[in-house]
Design an enzyme around this catalytic site. Structure first.
Site, PDB file in Angstrom:
ATOM      1  N   ASN A 203       0.877  -1.172   0.000  1.00 48.44           N
ATOM      2  CA  ASN A 203       0.000   0.000   0.000  1.00 48.44           C
ATOM      3  C   ASN A 203       0.915   1.222   0.000  1.00 48.44           C
ATOM      4  O   ASN A 203       1.536   1.524   1.011  1.00 48.44           O
ATOM      5  CB  ASN A 203      -0.884  -0.036   1.260  1.00 48.44           C
ATOM      6  CG  ASN A 203      -1.727   1.216   1.402  1.00 48.44           C
ATOM      7  OD1 ASN A 203      -1.817   2.026   0.482  1.00 48.44           O
ATOM      8  ND2 ASN A 203      -2.350   1.379   2.562  1.00 48.44           N
ATOM      9  N   TRP A 204       0.980   1.872  -1.155  1.00 48.46           N
ATOM     10  CA  TRP A 204       1.929   2.990  -1.282  1.00 48.46           C
ATOM     11  C   TRP A 204       1.380   4.289  -0.700  1.00 48.46           C
ATOM     12  O   TRP A 204       2.072   5.297  -0.667  1.00 48.46           O
ATOM     13  CB  TRP A 204       2.323   3.178  -2.756  1.00 48.46           C
ATOM     14  CG  TRP A 204       3.147   2.036  -3.292  1.00 48.46           C
ATOM     15  CD1 TRP A 204       3.662   0.991  -2.576  1.00 48.46           C
ATOM     16  CD2 TRP A 204       3.562   1.823  -4.653  1.00 48.46           C
ATOM     17  NE1 TRP A 204       4.370   0.141  -3.397  1.00 48.46           N
ATOM     18  CE2 TRP A 204       4.323   0.628  -4.687  1.00 48.46           C
ATOM     19  CE3 TRP A 204       3.358   2.521  -5.849  1.00 48.46           C
ATOM     20  CZ2 TRP A 204       4.883   0.120  -5.863  1.00 48.46           C
ATOM     21  CZ3 TRP A 204       3.912   2.017  -7.028  1.00 48.46           C
ATOM     22  CH2 TRP A 204       4.677   0.827  -7.023  1.00 48.46           C
ATOM     23  N   LYS A 205       0.128   4.278  -0.298  1.00 44.50           N
ATOM     24  CA  LYS A 205      -0.503   5.452   0.327  1.00 44.50           C
ATOM     25  C   LYS A 205      -0.262   6.715  -0.516  1.00 44.50           C
ATOM     26  O   LYS A 205      -0.218   6.640  -1.735  1.00 44.50           O
ATOM     27  CB  LYS A 205       0.014   5.609   1.760  1.00 44.50           C
ATOM     28  CG  LYS A 205      -0.099   4.318   2.574  1.00 44.50           C
ATOM     29  CD  LYS A 205       0.149   4.512   4.034  1.00 44.50           C
ATOM     30  CE  LYS A 205       0.125   3.170   4.731  1.00 44.50           C
ATOM     31  NZ  LYS A 205       0.251   3.279   6.172  1.00 44.50           N
TER      32      LYS A 205
ATOM     33  N   HIS B 289      -9.169   0.838   5.158  1.00 47.16           N
ATOM     34  CA  HIS B 289      -7.851   0.987   5.792  1.00 47.16           C
ATOM     35  C   HIS B 289      -8.012   1.845   7.051  1.00 47.16           C
ATOM     36  O   HIS B 289      -8.844   2.755   7.093  1.00 47.16           O
ATOM     37  CB  HIS B 289      -6.869   1.640   4.808  1.00 47.16           C
ATOM     38  CG  HIS B 289      -5.470   1.605   5.330  1.00 47.16           C
ATOM     39  ND1 HIS B 289      -4.990   2.544   6.205  1.00 47.16           N
ATOM     40  CD2 HIS B 289      -4.464   0.714   5.135  1.00 47.16           C
ATOM     41  CE1 HIS B 289      -3.730   2.240   6.518  1.00 47.16           C
ATOM     42  NE2 HIS B 289      -3.393   1.127   5.877  1.00 47.16           N
TER      43      HIS B 289
ATOM     44  N   GLU C  13      -6.431   4.212   8.162  1.00 50.19           N
ATOM     45  CA  GLU C  13      -6.310   5.666   7.946  1.00 50.19           C
ATOM     46  C   GLU C  13      -7.633   6.232   7.405  1.00 50.19           C
ATOM     47  O   GLU C  13      -7.998   7.370   7.701  1.00 50.19           O
ATOM     48  CB  GLU C  13      -5.117   5.955   7.015  1.00 50.19           C
ATOM     49  CG  GLU C  13      -3.808   5.745   7.780  1.00 50.19           C
ATOM     50  CD  GLU C  13      -2.647   5.211   6.954  1.00 50.19           C
ATOM     51  OE1 GLU C  13      -2.670   5.307   5.723  1.00 50.19           O
ATOM     52  OE2 GLU C  13      -1.700   4.680   7.581  1.00 50.19           O
TER      53      GLU C  13
ATOM     54  N   GLU D  51      -5.145  -5.647  10.523  1.00 51.53           N
ATOM     55  CA  GLU D  51      -4.113  -4.634  10.749  1.00 51.53           C
ATOM     56  C   GLU D  51      -4.381  -3.920  12.074  1.00 51.53           C
ATOM     57  O   GLU D  51      -5.192  -2.978  12.122  1.00 51.53           O
ATOM     58  CB  GLU D  51      -4.141  -3.605   9.622  1.00 51.53           C
ATOM     59  CG  GLU D  51      -3.845  -4.183   8.270  1.00 51.53           C
ATOM     60  CD  GLU D  51      -3.259  -3.124   7.349  1.00 51.53           C
ATOM     61  OE1 GLU D  51      -2.133  -3.304   6.901  1.00 51.53           O
ATOM     62  OE2 GLU D  51      -3.934  -2.109   7.120  1.00 51.53           O
TER      63      GLU D  51
ATOM     64  N   GLY E 133       2.629   1.699  10.793  1.00 53.30           N
ATOM     65  CA  GLY E 133       3.536   2.848  10.646  1.00 53.30           C
ATOM     66  C   GLY E 133       4.233   3.240  11.936  1.00 53.30           C
ATOM     67  O   GLY E 133       4.835   4.305  12.014  1.00 53.30           O
TER      68      GLY E 133
ATOM     69  N   SER F 232       3.677  -2.700  10.234  1.00 50.13           N
ATOM     70  CA  SER F 232       5.142  -2.645  10.353  1.00 50.13           C
ATOM     71  C   SER F 232       5.822  -3.938   9.914  1.00 50.13           C
ATOM     72  O   SER F 232       6.829  -4.351  10.496  1.00 50.13           O
ATOM     73  CB  SER F 232       5.543  -2.267  11.788  1.00 50.13           C
ATOM     74  OG  SER F 232       5.047  -0.984  12.112  1.00 50.13           O
TER      75      SER F 232
ATOM     76  N   GLY G  80       2.970  -1.294   4.285  1.00 55.71           N
ATOM     77  CA  GLY G  80       3.017   0.132   3.974  1.00 55.71           C
ATOM     78  C   GLY G  80       4.448   0.561   3.705  1.00 55.71           C
ATOM     79  O   GLY G  80       4.980   0.391   2.609  1.00 55.71           O
ATOM     80  N   GLY G  81       5.116   1.084   4.734  1.00 52.61           N
ATOM     81  CA  GLY G  81       6.455   1.671   4.589  1.00 52.61           C
ATOM     82  C   GLY G  81       7.435   0.806   3.805  1.00 52.61           C
ATOM     83  O   GLY G  81       8.081   1.287   2.860  1.00 52.61           O
TER      84      GLY G  81
END
Ligand code: PEP
Length: 251
Positions: A10-12, A96, A98, A168, A174, A212, A233-234
């Site tokens: 997920n490149w957000k 998600h 977020e 998640e 994150g 993470s 993510g990251g």
């Protein structure tokens, strides 16, 4: 055939068009060498056409970070299923944390997104997960059930076949904090049990873990029976990290 491990990035709101194209090209070459692992990426909306074009013909799957339930209309800032399909998206992430916690999307609104995408046979990654205070007060299972329930309530057999669940825990996204292997195993088992208590017509879908995930912790996570892959993510923004996790998944 056994299900391949899914490594979903997920490149957000990261990476511009040329950066997205470049990373996608590298990942598409990598994905062509894998036999036990699928690589999925969800770039920002404006980068999707470039990623799809650059990786055409490779097994890399490109998806969106959200999707709206209506076919068209006055929904500023939203994208329809048809628009995403026309761009070449083969999956959509919904719910998600977020979206839920920064943008206030409720479980019933997320369910509308999910059920519409599933009806259109667009693979849907439904994210669910508890906040730290909910875990600490012993409410993890209740939260997971509350988030799943509005989807399961209306789900049909045909829709179920396009569903992927991503567990998640919000406190692990994150933050560098990873849930312990026991916590992941328990949460995935609880999701599967809840599914079985509500849905008789279809097996529990693949459940990804997210929070993470990186090469250092991936091996333990992917070796848990009920973990079908990871939503990342990251670390998904870095080719070497994705390659290292793909290597672990293949081994
Ligand atoms: C995510 O955003 O879905 C996620 C799991 O992020 P990170 O891997 O950075 O924790």
């Amino acid at each position: 055939m056994t299900q391949k491990n899914i490594l979903a990035g997920n490149w957000k709101m990261n990476l511009g068009i040329s950066e997205s194209r470049e990373l996608a090209l590298d990942l598409s070459s990598l994905s062509g060498t894998l036999s036990k692992t699928e690589i999925w990426v969800a770039p920002s909306f404006v980068c999707i056409p470039a990623v799809v074009q650059a990786t055409h013909g490779s097994p890399l799957r490109c998806g969106s970070q959200n999707v709206h339930w209506e076919a068209k209309g006055a929904y500023t800032g939203e994208l329809s299923i048809a628009m995403l399909k026309e761009c070449g998206c083969s999956f959509a992430i919904v719910g998600h944390s977020e979206r839920r916690h920064i943008f206030g999307e409720s479980s019933s609104l997320v369910a509308q997104r999910a059920l519409a995408a599933l009806s259109a046979e667009l693979t849907t990654v439904l994210c669910i997960g508890e906040k730290l205070e909910e875990r600490e007060s012993g409410n993890t299972d209740n939260v997971l059930e509350e988030q799943l329930s509005p989807v399961l309530e209306k789900l049909t057999e045909q829709q179920a076949s396009s569903l992927v669940i991503a567990y998640e825990p919000v406190w692990a996204i994150g933050t560098g904090k990873v849930a312990s292997l026991t916590e992941i195993e328990e949460a995935h088992a609880s999701i599967e049990n809840y599914w079985k208590s509500r849905i008789q017509f279809a097996p529990c879908p693949p459940i990804l873990y997210g929070g993470s995930v990186k090469p250092d912790n991936f091996e333990g996570i992917i070796n848990i029976d009920l973990v079908a892959g990871a939503l990342i993510g990251g670390a998904s923004l870095n080719y070497d990290k994705m390659k290292a996790m793909a290597d672990i998944s293949e081994s």
